[in-house]
Enzyme design. Structure first.
Site, PDB file in Angstrom:
ATOM      1  N   ALA A   1      32.747  34.443  41.442  1.00 55.03           N
ATOM      2  CA  ALA A   1      33.226  34.495  40.223  1.00 55.03           C
ATOM      3  C   ALA A   1      33.443  33.066  39.384  1.00 55.03           C
ATOM      4  O   ALA A   1      33.681  32.179  40.277  1.00 55.03           O
ATOM      5  CB  ALA A   1      34.492  35.226  39.775  1.00 55.03           C
ATOM      6  N   ILE A   2      33.241  32.887  38.167  1.00 48.47           N
ATOM      7  CA  ILE A   2      33.246  31.584  37.588  1.00 48.47           C
ATOM      8  C   ILE A   2      34.072  31.803  36.404  1.00 48.47           C
ATOM      9  O   ILE A   2      34.116  32.932  35.625  1.00 48.47           O
ATOM     10  CB  ILE A   2      31.855  31.280  37.189  1.00 48.47           C
ATOM     11  CG1 ILE A   2      30.945  30.880  38.478  1.00 48.47           C
ATOM     12  CG2 ILE A   2      32.029  29.847  36.260  1.00 48.47           C
ATOM     13  CD1 ILE A   2      29.520  30.498  38.227  1.00 48.47           C
TER      14      ILE A   2
ATOM     15  N   GLY B   1      36.339  33.881  30.593  1.00 49.62           N
ATOM     16  CA  GLY B   1      36.180  34.688  31.901  1.00 49.62           C
ATOM     17  C   GLY B   1      37.357  35.809  31.505  1.00 49.62           C
ATOM     18  O   GLY B   1      38.285  35.634  30.823  1.00 49.62           O
ATOM     19  N   ASP B   2      37.170  37.094  32.345  1.00 49.75           N
ATOM     20  CA  ASP B   2      38.130  37.993  32.238  1.00 49.75           C
ATOM     21  C   ASP B   2      39.144  38.114  33.445  1.00 49.75           C
ATOM     22  O   ASP B   2      39.425  36.865  33.930  1.00 49.75           O
ATOM     23  CB  ASP B   2      37.274  39.222  32.460  1.00 49.75           C
ATOM     24  CG  ASP B   2      38.041  40.403  31.638  1.00 49.75           C
ATOM     25  OD1 ASP B   2      38.983  40.917  32.421  1.00 49.75           O
ATOM     26  OD2 ASP B   2      37.514  41.024  30.631  1.00 49.75           O
TER      27      ASP B   2
ATOM     28  N   CYS C   1      36.625  41.178  36.490  1.00 46.36           N
ATOM     29  CA  CYS C   1      35.797  40.589  35.505  1.00 46.36           C
ATOM     30  C   CYS C   1      35.674  41.572  34.266  1.00 46.36           C
ATOM     31  O   CYS C   1      34.741  41.317  33.636  1.00 46.36           O
ATOM     32  CB  CYS C   1      34.393  40.063  36.008  1.00 46.36           C
ATOM     33  SG  CYS C   1      34.754  38.679  37.070  1.00 46.36           S
TER      34      CYS C   1
ATOM     35  N   GLY D   1      37.084  26.930  37.587  1.00 49.34           N
ATOM     36  CA  GLY D   1      35.756  26.586  38.381  1.00 49.34           C
ATOM     37  C   GLY D   1      35.212  27.943  38.843  1.00 49.34           C
ATOM     38  O   GLY D   1      35.325  28.840  38.312  1.00 49.34           O
ATOM     39  N   LEU D   2      34.946  27.874  40.224  1.00 53.16           N
ATOM     40  CA  LEU D   2      34.302  28.908  41.110  1.00 53.16           C
ATOM     41  C   LEU D   2      35.078  29.674  42.245  1.00 53.16           C
ATOM     42  O   LEU D   2      36.032  28.927  42.732  1.00 53.16           O
ATOM     43  CB  LEU D   2      32.957  28.724  41.563  1.00 53.16           C
ATOM     44  CG  LEU D   2      32.725  27.605  42.501  1.00 53.16           C
ATOM     45  CD1 LEU D   2      33.042  28.297  44.018  1.00 53.16           C
ATOM     46  CD2 LEU D   2      31.459  27.135  42.539  1.00 53.16           C
TER      47      LEU D   2
END
EC number: 2.3.1.181
Length: 227
Positions: free
Chosen positions: A148-149, A81-82, A180, A162-163
């Site tokens: 978000a993840i 992810g970002d 993100c 995780g989340l």
């Protein structure tokens, strides 16, 4: 469902510094690699911006002086992810799970984390969906990101990170990043979507925990005292 499979839930008290959570996750990944039970960390962070393994620091819009003024830290991580934001009022769940034993692939794992947040949104009457235009996370009406993840998989099958689900954080912090890496979408929270109702953070977090346990077929959810 994996017969007899249990999930240990570690509910961390107060605000947990991001570096401390990373160290704990590494310890739990090693513990899981040696055969211990699956673990779910439930916590909140102080104001923190985290950057994924793609190192997209150009999406951080705040200067060092601005970061100091708003009391936020920046951490480079090895998750996918970002850039994103973590802070008070946001539920963070870090599952330390053995995907091989659960017979779940990495893509399906991410999709199930999305489903966890979608289920909780639906419980509160919020119309949300998972992955949109190949972007992971959970979106309200396809326009506003509420969850978000970013995950990491070690030793071939053990998850960490995780989340993050926005219950009632200060959304102003998101103005200091390109969340993100997506410039044309907003960030929202459960509080904003169901206003004037104020969600109970502990209740929503518990809903997320129970939904995650259900998504991965755990038969027992056991509260554990953190190390």
């Amino acid at each position: 469902m994996v017969a007899g499979k249990r999930l240990e839930v570690w509910r961390m008290r107060g605000l947990v510094k991001y570096a401390e959570s990373e160290l704990l996750q590494r310890q739990l990944v090693e513990r899981r690699r040696q055969g211990s039970a699956d673990v779910l960390l439930s916590l909140q962070h102080p104001p923190t911006f985290t950057v994924g393994k793609r190192r997209t620091l150009h999406n951080l819009l705040a200067s060092p002086a601005e970061l100091k003024a708003i009391g936020a830290e920046v951490h480079i991580t090895e998750r996918g992810g970002d850039i994103t934001y973590h802070g008070p009022g946001q539920a963070v769940l870090y599952p330390i799970l053995g995907l091989r034993e659960l017979r779940v692939g990495v893509r399906a794992f991410v999709e199930r984390l999305e489903d966890v947040m979608v289920d909780v949104c639906k419980f509160h009457g919020v119309n949300a969906r998972g992955r949109m235009d190949k972007e992971t996370g959970v979106w309200v009406e396809g326009l506003r990101k509420i969850g978000a993840i970013g995950v990491k998989v070690s030793s071939g099958s053990i998850t960490s990170h995780g989340l993050a689900f926005n219950i009632n954080p200060d959304l102003v912090y998101f103005d200091h990043i390109v969340p993100c890496g997506i410039r044309d979408k907003e960030v929202t929270s459960l509080r904003k979507e169901i206003s004037p109702v104020v969600p109970d953070a502990e209740e929503v977090t518990e809903q997320l925990i129970q939904s995650l346990a259900k998504q991965f077929g755990f038969e027992a959810v056991v509260d554990m005292e953190p190390l």
